[in-house]
Write an enzyme that holds these catalytic residues in place. Sequence first.
Site, PDB file in Angstrom:
ATOM      1  CG  HIS A 218     -16.442  30.384 -26.666  1.00 59.89           C
ATOM      2  ND1 HIS A 218     -16.830  30.030 -25.387  1.00 59.89           N
ATOM      3  CD2 HIS A 218     -17.584  30.522 -27.395  1.00 59.89           C
ATOM      4  CE1 HIS A 218     -18.153  29.966 -25.351  1.00 59.89           C
ATOM      5  NE2 HIS A 218     -18.636  30.253 -26.549  1.00 59.89           N
TER       6      HIS A 218
ATOM      7  CB  ALA B  67     -10.970   6.048  -0.566  1.00 63.62           C
TER       8      ALA B  67
ATOM      9  CB  VAL C  10      -4.900   6.585  -7.626  1.00 63.42           C
ATOM     10  CG1 VAL C  10      -5.104   6.904  -9.076  1.00 63.42           C
ATOM     11  CG2 VAL C  10      -4.249   7.750  -6.930  1.00 63.42           C
ATOM     12  CB  ILE C  11      -5.522   1.392  -7.301  1.00 61.20           C
ATOM     13  CG1 ILE C  11      -4.151   1.656  -7.935  1.00 61.20           C
ATOM     14  CG2 ILE C  11      -6.040   0.010  -7.667  1.00 61.20           C
ATOM     15  CD1 ILE C  11      -3.082   0.626  -7.625  1.00 61.20           C
TER      16      ILE C  11
ATOM     17  CB  THR D 279       3.289  -2.376 -13.430  1.00 61.45           C
ATOM     18  OG1 THR D 279       4.143  -3.275 -12.733  1.00 61.45           O
ATOM     19  CG2 THR D 279       1.944  -2.303 -12.732  1.00 61.45           C
TER      20      THR D 279
HETATM   21  P1  NAI Z   1      -2.887   5.053  -2.458  1.00 59.32           P
HETATM   22  O1  NAI Z   1      -1.723   5.284  -1.591  1.00 59.32           O
HETATM   23  O2  NAI Z   1      -3.259   6.043  -3.514  1.00 59.32           O
HETATM   24  O3  NAI Z   1      -4.199   4.835  -1.550  1.00 59.32           O
HETATM   25  C1  NAI Z   1      -4.292   3.837  -0.556  1.00 59.32           C
HETATM   26  C2  NAI Z   1      -5.437   4.137   0.388  1.00 59.32           C
HETATM   27  O4  NAI Z   1      -5.640   3.021   1.242  1.00 59.32           O
HETATM   28  C3  NAI Z   1      -5.160   5.328   1.303  1.00 59.32           C
HETATM   29  O5  NAI Z   1      -6.256   6.220   1.209  1.00 59.32           O
HETATM   30  C4  NAI Z   1      -5.034   4.692   2.689  1.00 59.32           C
HETATM   31  O6  NAI Z   1      -5.456   5.545   3.721  1.00 59.32           O
HETATM   32  C5  NAI Z   1      -5.936   3.462   2.559  1.00 59.32           C
HETATM   33  N1  NAI Z   1      -5.649   2.380   3.514  1.00 59.32           N
HETATM   34  C6  NAI Z   1      -4.420   1.880   3.847  1.00 59.32           C
HETATM   35  N2  NAI Z   1      -4.552   0.883   4.760  1.00 59.32           N
HETATM   36  C7  NAI Z   1      -5.885   0.700   4.984  1.00 59.32           C
HETATM   37  C8  NAI Z   1      -6.651  -0.181   5.818  1.00 59.32           C
HETATM   38  N3  NAI Z   1      -6.092  -1.110   6.588  1.00 59.32           N
HETATM   39  N4  NAI Z   1      -7.998  -0.073   5.815  1.00 59.32           N
HETATM   40  C9  NAI Z   1      -8.594   0.864   5.026  1.00 59.32           C
HETATM   41  N5  NAI Z   1      -7.917   1.716   4.219  1.00 59.32           N
HETATM   42  C10 NAI Z   1      -6.580   1.645   4.203  1.00 59.32           C
HETATM   43  O7  NAI Z   1      -2.643   3.595  -3.113  1.00 59.32           O
HETATM   44  P2  NAI Z   1      -3.245   2.863  -4.380  1.00 59.32           P
HETATM   45  O8  NAI Z   1      -4.563   3.409  -4.760  1.00 59.32           O
HETATM   46  O9  NAI Z   1      -3.136   1.418  -4.050  1.00 59.32           O
HETATM   47  O10 NAI Z   1      -2.223   3.248  -5.536  1.00 59.32           O
HETATM   48  C11 NAI Z   1      -0.861   2.821  -5.441  1.00 59.32           C
HETATM   49  C12 NAI Z   1       0.032   3.699  -6.264  1.00 59.32           C
HETATM   50  O11 NAI Z   1      -0.236   3.557  -7.639  1.00 59.32           O
HETATM   51  C13 NAI Z   1      -0.108   5.157  -5.915  1.00 59.32           C
HETATM   52  O12 NAI Z   1       1.160   5.701  -5.674  1.00 59.32           O
HETATM   53  C14 NAI Z   1      -0.724   5.774  -7.137  1.00 59.32           C
HETATM   54  O13 NAI Z   1      -0.222   7.083  -7.363  1.00 59.32           O
HETATM   55  C15 NAI Z   1      -0.324   4.811  -8.256  1.00 59.32           C
HETATM   56  N6  NAI Z   1      -1.376   4.808  -9.280  1.00 59.32           N
HETATM   57  C16 NAI Z   1      -1.567   5.922 -10.033  1.00 59.32           C
HETATM   58  C17 NAI Z   1      -2.575   5.971 -10.960  1.00 59.32           C
HETATM   59  C18 NAI Z   1      -2.775   7.233 -11.712  1.00 59.32           C
HETATM   60  O14 NAI Z   1      -1.881   8.052 -11.756  1.00 59.32           O
HETATM   61  N7  NAI Z   1      -3.947   7.442 -12.312  1.00 59.32           N
HETATM   62  C19 NAI Z   1      -3.458   4.840 -11.194  1.00 59.32           C
HETATM   63  C20 NAI Z   1      -3.203   3.745 -10.323  1.00 59.32           C
HETATM   64  C21 NAI Z   1      -2.183   3.738  -9.414  1.00 59.32           C
END
Ligand code: NAI
Length: 462
Positions: free
Chosen positions: A441, A177, A179-180, A41
């Site tokens: 610096h 809201a 990370v993705i 992925t």
């Molecule tokens: P996430 O767990 O970071 O965020 C999901 C959000 O959706 C939460 O804030 C939650 O409260 C909200 N939510 C859940 N159900 C909902 C609903 N019915 N209505 C409205 N809001 C709702 O998940 P995300 O962003 O999908 O990422 C998945 C995984 O991928 C994470 O574990 C993340 O760490 C990983 N990831 C890491 C990246 C990085 O390290 N830069 C980049 C992309 C993904």
Amino acid sequence: MASYDVIIIGSGPGGYVCAIRCAQQGLKTAVVEGRDTLGGTCLNIGCIPSKALLHASHMLHEAEHNFATMGLKGKSPSVDWKQMLQYKSDTIGQNTKGVEFLFKKNKIDWLKGWGSIPEAGKVKVGDEVHEAKAIVIASGSEPSSLPGVEVDEKVVVTSTGALELGKVPKKMVVIGAGVIGLELGSVYSRLGSDVEVIEFLDAITPGMDGEVQKQFKKILTKQGLKFTMGAAVQKVEATKTKAKVHYKLRKDDSDHVADADVVLVATGRKPYTDGLGLDALGVEMTKRGQVQVDAHWQTNVPGIYAIGDAIEGPMLAHKAEDEGVAAADTIAGKHGHVNYGVIPGVIYTHPEVANVGATEETLKEAGHAFKVGKFSFMGNGRAKANFSADGFVKIIADAATDRILGAHIIGPGAGDLIHEVCVAMEFGASAEDLAMTCHAHPTYSEAVREAALACGMGAIHM
Ligand code: NAI
């Protein structure tokens, strides 16, 4: 049929790194991968392509907002979406081919196809059954589904579809809201989409430092993202070109609808273990559907190990890589080690957001006495010159011993800066150790030193 010391299922950052380490340990190693390219992925539809789009869209943002101020005059570039997607695909290709090269260099066999484990010591790929003294499950994760929301990867998309939309949508609704949602929401906002983020909780990026959450939301709002907080999405109605997102505001139970051309569902990911045959094997799972492992990444079935998104812990490529190395070392009869207390997290928006270790919130809850040193990038010359002074570094240290317990950074290069704190924490350093270290610096890293100084004698430039 072939016989191996180790067969790893999945070639993502966990699987391919594990394979290379196994080969370095002199083990005969194969990796099962059903995709056309290696890298899982992260390389194909995650970390790498999203970073390409973040980079391209950030360049556009710079051209539109900061070039003229620096005396760089002329028409702002326009977006050639097809070419941007081509650049993204080329970036993926360079990386996946790089893994293929590393496999050849390390004499790792790629067993093409989807694997299953008919019994301990055996891996089936297509019609062939191979033998392995050890098997490592590194099968990763997939987007979790949301009741009432059907993904078609065209109008209602996960991160996978969001990386190859037919065009830049006029209006995008992002559910979640996390990370993705914020990384890809930023991309499309910079490319001209009107982006609304609908989040269930009252704060963005759950689990992060509270002050960072507030500042981050303020900055993203200034950049044009609209936030609807405390809203539970009920269902999404979609046609071939449009969608309606129905949500309920938690504060008063009122019903609302948001219209969109594209809806990005970013409400978390879940382990992907379908088709491996773990049920029949009797492999124990956690209540959250993760493969249960012991302190040596071994499942309850001897000889079967698991790492990365398929097991507990943050779903991060670098956590999977570290587990891959540690599992390989364990299989080779050595000592495998992962320091779960020092795993950084980074959000690659602009500014970047990065964290490691404890937050003030978790320490308060645990009744642990701590002190905080904070420094704003407003006091950092380099950040001011580069239009990047929005943000700060916060270092948290033990109140009695001064040992660093965590760091939270929002600002330029945060994703790189965090690592000097990681190294310091790995060595059990105090905030004073960091503050006494000479920093060049003018660099952004001076803000880290200043935050460390602020834990004791006080920052100089604040
Ligand atoms: P996430 O767990 O970071 O965020 C999901 C959000 O959706 C939460 O804030 C939650 O409260 C909200 N939510 C859940 N159900 C909902 C609903 N019915 N209505 C409205 N809001 C709702 O998940 P995300 O962003 O999908 O990422 C998945 C995984 O991928 C994470 O574990 C993340 O760490 C990983 N990831 C890491 C990246 C990085 O390290 N830069 C980049 C992309 C993904």
